[in-house]
Design a protein around this motif. Structure first.
Motif, PDB file in Angstrom:
ATOM      1  N   THR A   1      38.550  37.164  57.045  1.00  0.00           N
ATOM      2  CA  THR A   1      39.408  38.047  56.248  1.00  0.00           C
ATOM      3  C   THR A   1      39.813  37.358  54.949  1.00  0.00           C
ATOM      4  OG1 THR A   1      40.263  38.885  58.326  1.00  0.00           O
ATOM      5  CG2 THR A   1      41.495  39.467  56.328  1.00  0.00           C
ATOM      6  N   ASN A   2      40.322  36.126  55.065  1.00  0.00           N
ATOM      7  CA  ASN A   2      40.781  35.423  53.861  1.00  0.00           C
ATOM      8  C   ASN A   2      39.638  35.119  52.905  1.00  0.00           C
ATOM      9  OD1 ASN A   2      43.428  35.445  54.666  1.00  0.00           O
ATOM     10  ND2 ASN A   2      43.347  33.423  55.630  1.00  0.00           N
ATOM     11  N   LEU A   3      38.500  34.666  53.459  1.00  0.00           N
ATOM     12  CA  LEU A   3      37.362  34.349  52.587  1.00  0.00           C
ATOM     13  C   LEU A   3      36.846  35.608  51.909  1.00  0.00           C
ATOM     14  CD1 LEU A   3      35.533  31.685  54.767  1.00  0.00           C
ATOM     15  CD2 LEU A   3      36.640  31.306  52.552  1.00  0.00           C
ATOM     16  N   GLY A   4      36.875  36.716  52.626  1.00  0.00           N
ATOM     17  CA  GLY A   4      36.460  37.990  52.042  1.00  0.00           C
ATOM     18  C   GLY A   4      37.382  38.388  50.899  1.00  0.00           C
ATOM     19  N   LEU A   5      38.687  38.179  51.093  1.00  0.00           N
ATOM     20  CA  LEU A   5      39.646  38.516  50.037  1.00  0.00           C
ATOM     21  C   LEU A   5      39.436  37.648  48.799  1.00  0.00           C
ATOM     22  CD1 LEU A   5      42.884  39.008  52.164  1.00  0.00           C
ATOM     23  CD2 LEU A   5      41.760  40.750  50.752  1.00  0.00           C
ATOM     24  N   ALA A   6      39.065  36.398  49.003  1.00  0.00           N
ATOM     25  CA  ALA A   6      38.902  35.490  47.863  1.00  0.00           C
ATOM     26  C   ALA A   6      37.550  35.666  47.192  1.00  0.00           C
ATOM     27  CB  ALA A   6      39.085  34.039  48.305  1.00  0.00           C
ATOM     28  N   TYR A   7      36.510  35.769  47.991  1.00  0.00           N
ATOM     29  CA  TYR A   7      35.152  35.723  47.427  1.00  0.00           C
ATOM     30  C   TYR A   7      34.429  37.063  47.448  1.00  0.00           C
ATOM     31  CZ  TYR A   7      35.297  30.638  47.191  1.00  0.00           C
ATOM     32  OH  TYR A   7      35.616  29.353  46.878  1.00  0.00           O
ATOM     33  N   GLY A   8      34.970  38.045  48.129  1.00  0.00           N
ATOM     34  CA  GLY A   8      34.242  39.296  48.311  1.00  0.00           C
ATOM     35  C   GLY A   8      33.467  39.200  49.608  1.00  0.00           C
ATOM     36  N   SER A   9      33.430  40.290  50.366  1.00  0.00           N
ATOM     37  CA  SER A   9      32.882  40.204  51.719  1.00  0.00           C
ATOM     38  C   SER A   9      31.419  39.780  51.737  1.00  0.00           C
ATOM     39  CB  SER A   9      33.058  41.536  52.445  1.00  0.00           C
ATOM     40  OG  SER A   9      32.670  42.585  51.582  1.00  0.00           O
ATOM     41  N   GLY A  10      30.668  40.184  50.698  1.00  0.00           N
ATOM     42  CA  GLY A  10      29.253  39.822  50.661  1.00  0.00           C
ATOM     43  C   GLY A  10      29.030  38.323  50.553  1.00  0.00           C
ATOM     44  N   ALA A  11      30.042  37.624  50.092  1.00  0.00           N
ATOM     45  CA  ALA A  11      29.883  36.200  49.836  1.00  0.00           C
ATOM     46  C   ALA A  11      30.151  35.353  51.075  1.00  0.00           C
ATOM     47  CB  ALA A  11      30.827  35.759  48.724  1.00  0.00           C
ATOM     48  N   ILE A  12      30.709  35.967  52.116  1.00  0.00           N
ATOM     49  CA  ILE A  12      31.161  35.149  53.239  1.00  0.00           C
ATOM     50  C   ILE A  12      30.040  34.325  53.852  1.00  0.00           C
ATOM     51  CG2 ILE A  12      32.125  35.186  55.568  1.00  0.00           C
ATOM     52  CD1 ILE A  12      33.811  37.549  54.695  1.00  0.00           C
ATOM     53  N   GLY A  13      28.888  34.987  54.080  1.00  0.00           N
ATOM     54  CA  GLY A  13      27.773  34.265  54.678  1.00  0.00           C
ATOM     55  C   GLY A  13      27.356  33.076  53.829  1.00  0.00           C
ATOM     56  N   ARG A  14      27.318  33.306  52.505  1.00  0.00           N
ATOM     57  CA  ARG A  14      26.929  32.225  51.605  1.00  0.00           C
ATOM     58  C   ARG A  14      27.970  31.111  51.612  1.00  0.00           C
ATOM     59  NH1 ARG A  14      23.086  33.461  48.208  1.00  0.00           N
ATOM     60  NH2 ARG A  14      23.793  32.177  46.489  1.00  0.00           N
ATOM     61  N   VAL A  15      29.225  31.513  51.612  1.00  0.00           N
ATOM     62  CA  VAL A  15      30.304  30.531  51.597  1.00  0.00           C
ATOM     63  C   VAL A  15      30.229  29.660  52.850  1.00  0.00           C
ATOM     64  CG1 VAL A  15      32.792  30.290  51.874  1.00  0.00           C
ATOM     65  CG2 VAL A  15      31.885  31.854  50.154  1.00  0.00           C
TER      66      VAL A  15
END
Ligand code: ADP
Ligand code: MG
Length: 253
Positions: free
Chosen positions: A223-237
């Motif tokens: 949830t937090n990573l999605g809020l910061a980076y956008g949900s599409g970015a989570i896997g990459r992050v």
């Protein structure tokens, strides 16, 4: 304790920082994480009153502004003039100037602190070299030596690992941990979400506001990573791949 209350920064039309409120305990290494343009550098500059802001910042109950000699700030590399003619020794001695005052002679104690600081970062053999001649990692170590010589209690580093090799990065994290164990507070901007994040005690996740702040394990979730980076970015992050800039979120205007 560093207390930041409702800190905001506008640059013309851009709301770069929107009402940041958080309290940072001493003896912590805080990683400030978020995509490009998330206001990480702006937060540091606002805390140090290097940009106009609204809100308040206190350190141990008093305005931070009145205690700036206790603060060391190592800006992003691009913000430093590398052609400035100064030796490594001079740069580290600048850390003593907040105590000596300009136009006064450095004492034997000042000189001893400079030598010790350079030894601690493994740069004692470079004292008479020009700062501009050094590699990125060596320069970063010299600026850390300056902060050590200053005997600062509150240390701000903006992207210290850019252009720095892995060995130097490991040395720098070791020094950070020693400083933390001596009771200092460190705030470190790091846009990269690779393995390095394991070195931080607390994480401040930003996207032009505080998305989440707290112990690392509590802050890193989808949830937090999605809020910061956008949900599409989570896997990459999560896989440590680079995330370029900010992707738009559903719900963004
Ligand atoms: P970060 O360090 O997280 O990459 P910054 O704090 O540098 O982000 O920037 C936050 C926002 O403020 C960005 O949108 C950036 O373009 C804008 N910004 C930063 N500095 C300035 C400035 N001096 N003038 C105008 N806009 C700026
Ligand atoms: Mg920045």
């Amino acid at each position: 304790m560093l207390t930041i209350n409702n800190l905001s920064v506008h640059y013309r039309q851009t709301l770069a920082l929107d009402g940041a409120t958080l309290t940072i305990d001493p003896r912590r290494i805080v990683g400030i994480i978020g995509p490009n343009g998330a206001g990480k550098s702006t937060l540091i500059k606002a805390i140090l009153e290097l940009v106009p802001s609204t809100g308040t910042v206190t350190y141990e109950g008093r305005p931070l502004k009145s205690q700036l000699r206790r603060v060391a700030y190592i800006p992003q590399r691009t913000a430093v003039d590398w052609d400035y003619p100064a030796t490594v020794h001079d740069v580290v001695m600048m850390g003593r100037c907040v105590h000596i005052g300009w136009l006064r002679w450095a004492s034997a104690t000042d000189r001893k602190l400079v030598v010790e600081a350079l030894e601690r970062v493994g740069m004692e053999g470079f004292a008479e070299r020009q700062i501009g001649e050094l590699s990125g990692g060596q320069q970063q170590r010299v600026f850390i030596a300056r902060a050590l010589a200053q005997q600062a209690d509150l240390l701000f580093f903006d992207e210290p690992f850019v252009g720095v090799d892995q060995t130097t990065e490991a040395i720098i994290f070791q020094i950070f941990a020693q400083l933390r164990d001596q009771g200092k507070t460190l705030l470190v901007v790091n846009h990269d979400l690779g393995e390095a994040v394991s070195h931080y005690d607390d994480i401040l996740l930003m996207r032009n506001r505080v998305v989440a702040f707290g112990p690392r394990a509590e802050v890193f979730n989808d949830t937090n990573l999605g809020l910061a980076y956008g949900s599409g970015a989570i896997g990459r992050v999560l896989s440590g791949l680079p995330t370029t800039g900010m992707s738009s979120l559903p719900g963004d205007p």
